[in-house]
Design a protein around this motif. Structure first.
Motif, PDB file in Angstrom:
ATOM      1  N   GLN A  75      -2.641 -37.237 -37.054  1.00 29.51           N
ATOM      2  CA  GLN A  75      -3.726 -37.534 -36.156  1.00 29.51           C
ATOM      3  C   GLN A  75      -4.735 -37.314 -35.456  1.00 29.51           C
ATOM      4  O   GLN A  75      -6.166 -36.967 -35.315  1.00 29.51           O
ATOM      5  N   HIS A  76      -4.191 -36.923 -34.603  1.00 36.78           N
ATOM      6  CA  HIS A  76      -4.697 -37.223 -33.177  1.00 36.78           C
ATOM      7  C   HIS A  76      -4.499 -35.452 -32.830  1.00 36.78           C
ATOM      8  O   HIS A  76      -4.247 -35.194 -31.530  1.00 36.78           O
ATOM      9  N   HIS A  77      -3.989 -35.057 -33.520  1.00 35.66           N
ATOM     10  CA  HIS A  77      -4.168 -33.277 -32.974  1.00 35.66           C
ATOM     11  C   HIS A  77      -2.693 -32.652 -32.446  1.00 35.66           C
ATOM     12  O   HIS A  77      -1.961 -31.745 -32.693  1.00 35.66           O
ATOM     13  N   GLN A  78      -2.677 -33.611 -31.278  1.00 33.99           N
ATOM     14  CA  GLN A  78      -1.264 -33.706 -30.295  1.00 33.99           C
ATOM     15  C   GLN A  78      -1.885 -31.201 -29.973  1.00 33.99           C
ATOM     16  O   GLN A  78      -0.585 -31.016 -29.828  1.00 33.99           O
ATOM     17  N   LEU A  79      -2.486 -31.523 -29.336  1.00 33.50           N
ATOM     18  CA  LEU A  79      -2.557 -29.857 -29.260  1.00 33.50           C
ATOM     19  C   LEU A  79      -2.947 -29.696 -27.321  1.00 33.50           C
ATOM     20  O   LEU A  79      -3.384 -31.265 -26.830  1.00 33.50           O
ATOM     21  N   ILE A  80      -2.757 -28.471 -26.798  1.00 32.01           N
ATOM     22  CA  ILE A  80      -3.178 -28.390 -25.648  1.00 32.01           C
ATOM     23  C   ILE A  80      -4.237 -28.263 -25.298  1.00 32.01           C
ATOM     24  O   ILE A  80      -4.999 -27.096 -25.228  1.00 32.01           O
ATOM     25  N   GLU A  81      -4.996 -29.406 -24.742  1.00 33.18           N
ATOM     26  CA  GLU A  81      -6.388 -29.018 -24.687  1.00 33.18           C
ATOM     27  C   GLU A  81      -7.197 -27.384 -23.675  1.00 33.18           C
ATOM     28  O   GLU A  81      -8.216 -27.132 -24.219  1.00 33.18           O
ATOM     29  N   ARG A  82      -6.452 -27.706 -22.742  1.00 31.88           N
ATOM     30  CA  ARG A  82      -6.775 -26.749 -21.360  1.00 31.88           C
ATOM     31  C   ARG A  82      -6.557 -25.078 -22.153  1.00 31.88           C
ATOM     32  O   ARG A  82      -6.755 -24.533 -21.589  1.00 31.88           O
ATOM     33  N   HIS A  83      -5.612 -25.267 -23.271  1.00 29.57           N
ATOM     34  CA  HIS A  83      -4.967 -23.831 -23.742  1.00 29.57           C
ATOM     35  C   HIS A  83      -6.168 -22.984 -24.548  1.00 29.57           C
ATOM     36  O   HIS A  83      -6.949 -23.983 -25.468  1.00 29.57           O
ATOM     37  N   THR A  84      -6.283 -22.116 -24.816  1.00 30.63           N
ATOM     38  CA  THR A  84      -6.778 -21.376 -26.320  1.00 30.63           C
ATOM     39  C   THR A  84      -6.875 -21.983 -27.678  1.00 30.63           C
ATOM     40  O   THR A  84      -5.516 -22.478 -27.673  1.00 30.63           O
ATOM     41  N   ALA A  85      -7.298 -21.835 -28.587  1.00 33.15           N
ATOM     42  CA  ALA A  85      -6.289 -22.032 -30.563  1.00 33.15           C
ATOM     43  C   ALA A  85      -5.174 -21.010 -30.013  1.00 33.15           C
ATOM     44  O   ALA A  85      -4.174 -21.468 -30.273  1.00 33.15           O
ATOM     45  N   LEU A  86      -5.647 -19.834 -30.252  1.00 28.40           N
ATOM     46  CA  LEU A  86      -4.097 -18.991 -30.553  1.00 28.40           C
ATOM     47  C   LEU A  86      -3.041 -19.767 -29.624  1.00 28.40           C
ATOM     48  O   LEU A  86      -2.181 -19.173 -29.818  1.00 28.40           O
ATOM     49  N   GLN A  87      -3.901 -19.910 -28.271  1.00 30.31           N
ATOM     50  CA  GLN A  87      -2.010 -20.083 -27.505  1.00 30.31           C
ATOM     51  C   GLN A  87      -1.072 -21.061 -28.181  1.00 30.31           C
ATOM     52  O   GLN A  87       0.093 -21.964 -28.557  1.00 30.31           O
ATOM     53  N   ASN A  88      -2.340 -22.562 -28.269  1.00 27.75           N
ATOM     54  CA  ASN A  88      -1.567 -23.571 -29.380  1.00 27.75           C
ATOM     55  C   ASN A  88      -0.893 -23.293 -30.960  1.00 27.75           C
ATOM     56  O   ASN A  88       0.257 -24.097 -31.014  1.00 27.75           O
TER      57      ASN A  88
END
Length: 282
Positions: free
Chosen positions: A95-108
């Motif tokens: 739901q809340h994506h669980q992404l690393i916000e300081r990283h790029t889309a590709l790195q995620n």
């Protein structure tokens, strides 16, 4: 010999599986259900009905307290090795994506490849083949032009599409999504769910999605599984969902203080935003 799911087309089966949390809190009554290959299943019900518990138990993010989960690829999930193998082929969208916000889309997106490498190898730059796969996954969700953008510079809908691309980079046979559009506006929600369904159909991926929104369940699901009071009360196609089923799915135990729950009315699906609303900022 490890028993396999009963149907040739079955991707995953749970057999008499129940979950009780500490404090004797019953989260899911003993349940038996199968999920077929390539099927897009929506779990529907009130908060606390057992949707998230059922969903997360499918890859042992929630450990069952009774019964078992049986994978068509790896057998019964009853030890670390089979659970790890099953998780490597089962992607999660949160739901809340669980992404690393300081990283790029590709790195995620590349983090979806980590399960295929040892811990030591994952500390080094990943192979070019992984990089190409991650970029292709971003292309599939319409975000190739955002590959080197930091995730915290993207909109909520774009971040969720990065989450889907990360799931695809895992090359899964199954995707589990827990309330994936709960934080998005209606137009963006429809686009994200449509994208996820279409990709799963193209790739033959089994998907199990928990939702609150009845209209999205009816619009996108191949199958709806309704839960109430920690048990399954409906399991059929959207075409067979009737008002009496909704009354059961959305029921609450009598509570004089709060009164009865409001049951959604079964009305024709009509999600027709204006063209401008359908545009998501790139």
């Amino acid at each position: 010999m490890t028993p396999a799911p009963s149907s040739f087309n079955t991707m995953l089966r749970i057999d008499g599986m129940g979950v009780t949390y500490p404090g004797n809190v019953l989260a899911l009554r003993p349940t038996t259900i199968e999920f077929s290959k390539g099927e897009f299943t929506v779990l529907l019900g009130l908060s606390g009905a057992g949707k998230s518990t059922l969903l997360r138990s499918l890859n042992h993010l929630v450990r069952p307290t009774s019964g078992k989960v049986i994978s068509s690829e790896f057998g019964v999930l009853d030890n670390r090795r089979t659970v790890r193998q099953h998780r490597s082929r089962t992607a999660m969208v949160f739901q809340h994506h669980q992404l690393i916000e300081r990283h790029t889309a590709l790195q995620n997106v590349l983090t979806g490849r980590l399960a295929y490498h040892s811990t030591c190898r994952s500390l080094l730059p990943l192979p070019r083949a992984d990089l190409e796969l991650a970029y292709h996954c971003l292309e599939r969700v319409g975000l190739a032009d955002k590959a080197i953008a930091r995730v915290d510079q993207l909109s909520g809908g774009q971040q969720q599409r990065v989450g889907i691309a990360r799931a695809l980079a895992q090359q899964p046979s199954m995707i589990l999504a827990d309330e994936p559009v709960a934080s998005l506006d209606p137009a963006t929600s429809a686009r994200v769910l449509g994208l996820l369904r279409d990709i799963c159909r193209e790739d033959g991926i089994t998907a199990v999605i928990s939702l609150h929104q009845l209209e999205y369940a009816r619009r996108f699901a191949d199958r709806i599984v309704g839960l109430a009071n920690a048990r399954i009360v409906f399991d059929d196609t959207p075409a067979h969902l009737r008002q009496e089923h909704l009354n059961e799915i959305y029921q609450q135990e009598a509570n004089p203080a709060s009164g009865p729950a409001r049951t959604p009315a079964l009305a024709p699906v009509a999600i027709t935003p204006q063209p401008k609303q359908m545009e998501i900022a790139r």
